[in-house]
Scaffold this motif. Structure first.
Motif, short mmCIF file in Angstrom:
data_model
loop_
_atom_site.label_atom_id
_atom_site.label_comp_id
_atom_site.label_asym_id
_atom_site.label_seq_id
_atom_site.Cartn_x
_atom_site.Cartn_y
_atom_site.Cartn_z
N UNK C 355 0.85 -1.21 0.00
CA UNK C 355 0.00 0.00 0.00
C UNK C 355 0.88 1.25 0.00
N UNK C 356 1.97 1.20 0.78
CA UNK C 356 2.84 2.39 0.80
C UNK C 356 3.53 2.56 -0.55
N UNK C 357 3.88 1.44 -1.18
CA UNK C 357 4.45 1.57 -2.54
C UNK C 357 3.43 2.27 -3.45
N UNK C 358 2.16 1.85 -3.31
CA UNK C 358 1.12 2.43 -4.18
C UNK C 358 1.02 3.93 -3.94
N UNK C 359 1.00 4.30 -2.65
CA UNK C 359 0.92 5.74 -2.35
C UNK C 359 2.16 6.44 -2.93
N UNK C 360 3.29 5.73 -2.84
CA UNK C 360 4.52 6.30 -3.42
C UNK C 360 4.35 6.53 -4.91
N UNK C 361 3.73 5.56 -5.60
CA UNK C 361 3.52 5.71 -7.06
C UNK C 361 2.76 7.01 -7.32
N UNK C 362 1.66 7.21 -6.55
CA UNK C 362 0.87 8.44 -6.77
C UNK C 362 1.69 9.67 -6.40
N UNK C 363 2.42 9.57 -5.25
CA UNK C 363 3.14 10.74 -4.74
C UNK C 363 4.23 11.16 -5.71
N UNK C 364 4.92 10.16 -6.31
CA UNK C 364 6.01 10.53 -7.23
C UNK C 364 5.43 11.28 -8.43
N UNK C 365 4.20 10.94 -8.83
CA UNK C 365 3.64 11.60 -10.03
C UNK C 365 2.99 12.92 -9.69
N UNK C 366 2.20 12.97 -8.61
CA UNK C 366 1.41 14.19 -8.39
C UNK C 366 1.88 14.96 -7.14
N UNK C 367 2.81 14.42 -6.38
CA UNK C 367 3.36 15.13 -5.21
C UNK C 367 2.29 15.62 -4.25
N UNK C 368 1.21 14.86 -4.13
CA UNK C 368 0.22 15.18 -3.08
C UNK C 368 -0.34 13.88 -2.56
#
Lengths: 649, 100, 534, 184
Positions: C355-368
């Motif tokens: 799950x944290x990897x997934x959030x990381x995927x989103x965070x790396x792209x949209x930084x929020x």
């Protein structure tokens, strides 16, 4: 035979994967998705048919298949194993049979939906989970199927997830099911503590030796699971919202198969329930109330799918009334007949919606019998069946249920008869009365939907057209079954499930219904009720259509109350969801942020900082203050010395 | 017997006055002198007790106190001079650079 | 149990190799030129991969079915202080080792989003890996403590240097919180060493020697409290959990994956490995306290997670809830609960790590990380939506996924220990579905905001490769958990039987307060499960 | 205590009050010299003539001369430092010292009446108060402290010179004694 038993659930699973993989890629293959899924379903049906034939005529014969040991914490062991006996045979035939027809129907219904592969994959996945539930050899495999169908219904309800409303409906279904599943889990834990295992054979041997209080508790807990899954009061709120999903989903899941899981579970655990009279009374009461409440709401609904949804909840109430009076086989008989006519009704409604370009409000229909003759005929037959028109299968199953509730058999292990309601009316008589009243209402609101949809003049503005053959064939098959099954196979079905039939209902038993003249008078009585309901319905919505409007104007309060579904959703929102979220915000804001984080953690940090600041002020830089401090400490030291040390001189 | 207690009272009084002088003193030099005063008070006590207990140890102690006092004054005055050189005054309330 | 612990050095060095391989990696990394990122990553990958391979061979060589320690290494480290360097692995730690090496490898592999100072980022990760591996295999009090503290430093830097906005506050809070707890443990360790000298003549910090120590009731409770506090902060147990959300929110993706995946498990592991065998009376006496706190943690974590607006904070609170389950399983002191707890540690590592990897995927792209900034992603990134769905289901504990088996065993154990606690814990299952699905709905379903998230790209091959092993594990443990349970079972049985045997023989603490007597007698292999009211 | 002793005690107290009370450091220095003489008188009355002599010689002679020399060197004799008794802090200090005196008196009353300590019990030597006895004791039993005091004095001298030493480099503008002198 063991291999084929393993293949039965495997076919839909493989079908699901294949559908998704093969047709998921590009447009051209989308069309194939429907056919692959249907082949998987039909294949599974054929295998089940073979297994049913192989099941020998001897009453207790069983086919079992053992896949592998799931997990084992000595002394408690759980196997992935399947059990195929007569009860499972009946249910599996229904699931795969009706399932295949609905898959065929869905090809037509979903013909121009861009995400067809995903839909058919979920549909097959649902079949897999439902088969696990029905074929499971122990409660845990049943639980796997139980939550699996919950998941698939969540996925399918929220299939058109662009519109957040559907997604919310899906989540609501899953969470409410989960509440039921929590009860189911607790029931299982109790059984494990009592008997050390969850296999049905083991349970049925050991339950008689368990302390009765625990049996009652386990029965109630498992029933909570059934209430969640089969949408009984108080956990039925998710079923009407589940109509947000495509109609084939409503037909398959929310009419024929998934919602009957609770009924199947009780039949499977008949040993437990026959030792729990109090639990049976609870089941009877809940069933009756649900039937009545749902019927009242169905009368005022204008969305054709909502009418059918509430009618399903009501018919489920009937099934649990049968279970509550320990007539497990009658419950299953009603499950079967209900699967036929309710699936047919839903698909009929689907083809009407399909024809009128996704219009669902009955007030926009009317006079469709000319445009959609096949749909009309099948819808008519099914309406007669569900209304309990004499000699339709609906009549046979519903009448039998009313009789089992009415007739208190002395030696039958049914609920204890001491429970009385309203002064002196015995419980079962009260439930029978409510049951008959509900039957009347059922006949009325089904005829109302028939009349508003197919008769009068067309009120919509689309050009309705008959559905393609691939949709009407399943309709016709099911309509035929709905009409004839009860009449032709009624007796044979009851004999087939003799293991689950109540003693007084068994063929050859002295107090059998046939020789009992009270039974015949009641039979005529319920025929009359059905016909009366239909006649009222026809009259109200054709000749004197003024009556419904007058009634609505006259009983404004009652009408409003029913239209708002007894304000149940709003009640839950106010009593449960809003306080819970308020409480959690309180937990987060004040406990977490202020109490633990603020005071204890940061607080201790600030305390240290403040302490440091005070001490800093002591270093004032003026030598005199230093000298003063030194002197004071010297003075105190000497004082201490004098006070505590005895003066040596 | 009154002599010893008398002298001890005297020594206590002198010592307290010396302390008062040190704590209240405005001028560093005065503080130095008050320290001298405190030392003398102690010497009186030494001497009185030495006589009272008929021993010479007390008097020897007085000598050592005197030598220490001399050393102390020498260093004290050196500090006062450097203090004066840096702060142009020997008032106690000027040298506060050590404030925390 | 004594026979379990009088070990003889088995002569092989595989454990030390496994533990110190990442350390060599970290050192060689620091020798590399500063700016060459790809070289740094390949070296780090090499060492992490090597460590993973060694752990796999360890798994292959691991003998199933025996509770005794395997691959034991004994060496005198500080003879004068009686500190010995003793390593050993058994059912409890074998799977945690594999989880550590796997997650570290995946984190290093997926460290593309780290822009500045990649070299020291990878160095910190390898150092962290050494600390974790060391703590899981160390059997000597001081060696365990050394590795336990070694982990703090790199984690502090991971959060402090590469973190989000409030990284300094979060890093400092994390460090002080955990260090404070472990200092108390150090006091207890030293006391144990000394009391061993007092009772048996020579100073020793080896777990096997400590097991023979006998304490008075008060003494045992206090010592146990010291250990329990240090581990409860690490778990984190309910009231001591406030450092976790801050640490997770501010940590970089890799940091929070390792933090959630492995670091939290040390608390539970420590309790089972050290606290239970040494203080059996205390664990039985305080079991009700742990049950209450565990269950409170489950419900509290779930409810608070439900009202979060930041995805990472929501997942962090879900970890509090999941580990509340582990504590409940542990405190139930019966076979189902304990095995469920150990298995759930691994499951939680997989599902929450993913799950944290997934959030990381989103965070790396949209930084929020705010839920409100996303919506309707299913239409734009279907693969991401599918993977997110699988891990949501695994975290919710759907049958046939890994979460279910562990949760079922824990709830069964908890229910047998105390039906009321079991019933309340089951509501945790419902609340779990509530907050995870509401998160999924708000992020994935609904209408898609084209102009804000228009440029979202689906999972790239590197990210797919990261999620592949975790997906396989989710269904493998869900469908066929037996190989995992076979290895865990002997060790948990040994610990549990030792605790019960010690309590039966010298019920020091429990005798004094019968009120703490548990409602059910723990199940021996032969007797059927029944509630014995005594 | 004999009458003379009481008189001298009162005089000593008065002159020490003078030391504290005087605004001008020079006056307080002179009062201190007076106090020293009275203390020497006390020694004499107690029979310790040699100590009295040393007191006058060392204390009054050497130390006070040095102090006055420094006062004159720094030109402080004209400073009128205001000894402000009114400030709350000083009142607090006075109160604490009052307590201190009370405590000492209590201590004196409770402690003195005890038996004589064994020490050098040869009463005769004490009475004659001559230098002979002191010299003998000093260089037999107390020779080590005597040497250490010598070292102490040496250290003090070196320290004093070092502290007060002025580097040869030209002083920054406005610093140093000459600059100060010119400015006045």
């Amino acid at each position: 035979m063991e291999k084929t038993l393993l293949l039965v659930p495997l076919f839909p699973l493989v079908g699901a994967l294949l559908t998704y993989v093969i047709s998921g890629k590009d447009e051209r293959h989308h069309r194939m998705a429907g056919w692959i899924a249907t082949f998987a379903a039909v294949g599974s049906f054929i295998l089940t048919f073979q297994l049913w034939r192989a099941l020998s005529a001897v009453e207790g014969s069983v086919i079992t298949a053992h896949a592998w040991t799931w997990f084992e914490v000595l002394p408690f062991k759980v196997e992935f194993a399947f059990l195929f006996d007569r009860l499972a045979a009946v249910m599996t035939l229904i699931i795969t049979g009706v399932g295949s027809l609905i898959h065929l129907y869905a090809i037509g219904y979903m013909s121009h939906d861009p995400e067809r592969p995903r839909f058919f994959a979920y549909l097959n996945l649902f079949l897999f989970a439902m088969l696990l539930l029905v074929l499971g050899d122990n409660l845990l495999v049943m639980f796997v199927g139980w939550e699996g169908v919950g998941l698939c219904s969540y996925l399918l309800i929220g299939f058109w997830h662009r519109d957040m409303g559907n997604a919310v409906a899906g989540q609501k279904a899953f969470v409410v099911n989960r509440i039921g599943d929590a009860g189911f889990l607790l029931g299982m834990f109790l059984l494990v503590m009592m008997t050390g295992s969850l296999e049905f054979q083991q349970l049925s041997q050991q339950i008689p030796y368990v302390d009765p209080m625990m049996i009652e508790l386990a029965a109630i807990l498992l029933f909570i699971g059934a209430v969640g899954k089969s949408a009984q009061i108080p956990l039925y709120v998710w079923l009407p919202d589940a109509m947000a999903g495509p109609t084939p989903v409503s037909a398959l899941i929310h009419a024929a198969t998934m919602v009957t899981a609770g009924v199947y579970m009780m039949a499977r655990m008949q040993v437990l329930y026959s030792f729990a009279p109090a639990a049976l009374s609870v089941v009877l009461i809940v069933g009756t109330l649900t039937a009545f409440v749902a019927a009242t709401i169905a009368i005022v609904q204008n969305d054709i799918k909502k009418v059918l949804a509430y009618s399903t909840v009501s018919q489920l109430g009937y099934m649990f009334m049968a279970m509550g009076s320990a007539a497990f086989s009658n419950g299953i008989f009603h499950v079967v007949t209900h699967a036929f006519f309710k699936a047919c009704l839903f698909m009929g409604a689907g083809s009407v919606i399909h024809g009128c370009h996704h219009e669902q409000d009955m007030r926009k229909f009317g006079g469709l019998w000319r445009k959609m003759p096949l749909t009309f005929v099948t819808y008519l037959i099914s309406t007669l069946a569900i209304a309990g028109f004499p000699f339709t299968s609906g009549f046979f199953s519903k009448d039998a249920i009313l009789w089992t509730v009415f007739n208190v058999a002395e030696d039958a292990p049914a609920m204890n008869h001491t429970v009385v309601v309203f002064g002196d009316i015995p419980l079962n008589l009260f439930c029978w009365g409510v049951g008959v009243l509900t039957a009347l209402m059922t006949a009325f609101y089904m005829t109302r939907s028939l009349m508003m949809t197919f008769f009068g003049k067309y009120r919509g503005h689309h050009e309705p057209h008959e559905s393609p053959m691939v949709m009407t064939i399943p309709l016709m098959i099911l309509a035929a079954l709905a009409a004839g099954f009860g009449f032709v196979y009624g007796e044979a079905f009851m004999e087939y499930l003799v293991g689950w039939t109540r003693i007084d209902m068994q063929v050859g038993h002295h107090a059998l219904a046939e020789h009992n003249e009270v039974y015949h008078t009641l039979e005529l009585f319920s025929m009359g009720v059905a016909i009366l309901g239909i006649v009222i319905g026809v009259l109200c919505y054709s000749v004197c259509s003024g009556i419904p409007k007058a009634l609505v104007k006259h009983a404004k309060g009652l009408h409003n109350f029913l239209v708002n579904k007894w304000w149940v959703d709003e009640f839950y929102q106010a009593v449960l969801i809003r306080p819970l979220s308020g409480f959690s915000t309180f937990l987060f804001k004040s406990i977490d942020r202020v109490l633990i984080d603020g005071i204890l953690v940061n607080g201790s940090g600030m305390f240290v900082e403040a302490g440091g600041d005070v001490l800093r002020r002591l270093q004032s830089g003026r030598t005199s203050s230093y000298a003063f401090l030194m002197f004071v400490s010297l003075f105190l030291l000497i004082l201490l010395y004098l006070v505590f040390m005895p003066v040596p001189i | 017997m009154g002599a010893v207690t008398g002298y001890l009272y005297l020594s206590a009084l002198l010592f307290s006055l010396g302390v008062l002088g040190v704590l209240v003193g405005r001028n560093t030099i005065v503080i130095l002198m008050c320290v001298e005063l405190m030392l003398n008070a102690v010497n009186i006590a030494f001497e009185a007790l030495s006589v009272h207990f008929q021993t010479l140890d007390g008097q020897i102690a007085v000598f050592f106190v005197m030598s220490v006092a001399a050393a102390e004054v020498a260093v004290g005055l050196a500090i006062v001079i450097t203090l004066f050189r840096n702060y142009l005054s020997v008032e106690t309330h000027d040298a506060v650079t050590l404030r925390g | 149990m004594e026979h379990l612990f009088n070990l003889t050095a088995s002569g092989d060095v595989v454990l030390s190799l496994l533990v110190f391989l990442p350390l060599f990696g970290a050192i060689t990394l620091f020798l590399l030129p500063e700016d060459n990122d790809s070289l740094a990553r390949s070296v780090a990958m090499f060492f992490a991969g090597a460590a993973f391979l060694v752990s796999l061979t360890l798994l292959k060589l691991f003998e199933v079915g025996t509770p005794r320690m395997q691959f034991v290494e004994m060496m005198d480290w500080i003879p004068s202080l009686g500190v010995k360097y003793i390593l050993g692995v058994d059912g409890l730690s074998i799977w945690l080792l594999i989880l550590t090496t796997l997650l570290s490898l995946l984190v290093i592999f997926a460290s593309t989003s780290i822009a500045q100072r990649l070299r020291s980022y990878l160095g910190c990760l390898l150092l962290l890996e050494t600390g974790m591996l060391g703590s899981f295999v160390a059997l000597d009090g001081i060696t365990f403590y050394m590795f336990y503290e070694l982990m703090l430093i790199p984690m502090y830097f991971l959060i402090g240097v590469w973190g989000g906005k409030r990284k300094i506050y979060a890093a400092l809070k994390f460090f002080i919180y955990t260090a404070l707890g472990s200092l108390l443990m150090l006091v207890a360790i030293v006391y144990l060493g000394l009391s061993h000298e007092q009772q048996f003549g020579e100073l020793s910090f080896y777990l096997g020697d400590w097991v023979n120590l006998r304490f008075g009731a008060k003494e045992e409770l206090l010592l146990f409290a010291a250990f329990a506090l240090a581990f409860s902060i690490k778990i984190p147990l309910f009231p001591l959990h406030t450092w976790l959300p801050d640490a997770h929110v501010e940590a970089p993706t890799g940091g929070s994956v390792i933090l959630a995946g492995v670091l939290l498990k040390l608390g539970i592991y420590g309790l089972i490995r050290f606290a239970m065998p040494i203080f059996p009376g205390a664990i039985e006496a305080l079991a009700p306290v742990f049950v209450v706190l565990g269950v409170a943690g489950i419900v509290y974590g779930a409810l608070v997670a439900w009202v979060q607006t930041d995805i990472k904070k929501l997942v962090a609170y879900s970890s509090v809830s999941h580990l509340g389950f582990c504590v409940l399983g542990l405190a139930a002191l019966n076979m189902q609960g304990m095995q469920g707890s150990v298995l759930q540690m691994i499951n939680h590592g997989i599902s929450t790590g993913a799950l944290f990897f997934l959030v990381g995927v989103l965070y790396d792209r949209k930084h929020t990380r705010l839920i409100a900034d996303y919506g309707g992603l299913a239409q734009k990134v279907p693969m991401f939506a599918f993977v997110f769905m699988v891990f949501t289901l695994s975290s919710v504990g759907l049958p046939l996924t890994n979460g279910f088996v562990g949760e079922f065993l824990i709830l069964l154990g908890g229910f047998q220990y105390n039906p009321v606690a079991g019933a309340v814990a089951v509501t945790g299952v419902v609340l779990g579905a509530l907050y995870m699905l509401s998160l999924y709905r708000r992020v994935i379903f609904g209408s898609f905001n084209e102009e804000r998230n228009g440029d979202l790209t689906d999972l790239n091959p590197r990210e797919k490769l990261v999620f592949a092993p975790l997906l396989v594990l989710v269904f493998l443990i869900g469908v066929y958990p037996q190989p995992f349970l076979n290895r865990i079972e002997p060790s948990t049985r040994a610990v549990l039987e030792y605790v019960n045997q010690r309590n039966a023989v010298a019920p020091s603490v429990v005798a004094e307060n019968p009120a703490l007597r548990r409602t059910s007698v723990p199940q021996g292999p032969e007797s059927r499960l029944e509630v014995v009211e005594n | 205590m004999s009458l003379a002793a009481i008189i001298f005690s009162i005089l000593t107290i008065i002159s020490s009050l003078g030391v504290i009370g005087c605004a001008n450091p020079l006056n307080s220095a002179l009062c201190l010299v007076l106090t020293l003489f009275f203390v020497a008188a006390h020694y004499a009355m107690m029979g310790a003539h040699f100590v009295a002599a040393i007191q006058v010689l060392v204390y009054a002679g050497a130390i006070m001369v040095l102090v006055i020399f420094v006062i004159m060197l720094l030109g402080l004799e004209r400073d009128e430092s205001s000894s402000d008794f009114k400030k709350p802090r000083n009142v607090l200090t006075a109160a604490v010292i009052g307590l201190f005196i009370g405590m000492l008196i209590v201590a004196v009353q409770s402690g003195v009446a005890g038996a004589p300590v064994d020490g050098l019990a040869d009463a005769s030597i004490v009475n004659d108060g001559g230098g002979h006895a002191i010299g003998q004791v000093l260089f037999t039993r107390y020779v080590l402290p005597f040497e250490i005091t010598g070292m102490l004095l040496l250290a003090a001298i070196i320290g004093a010179v070092y502290i007060a030493h002025e580097q040869r480099k030209p002083l920054a503008e406005g610093r140093g004694l000459k600059a100060v002198r010119n400015r006045e």
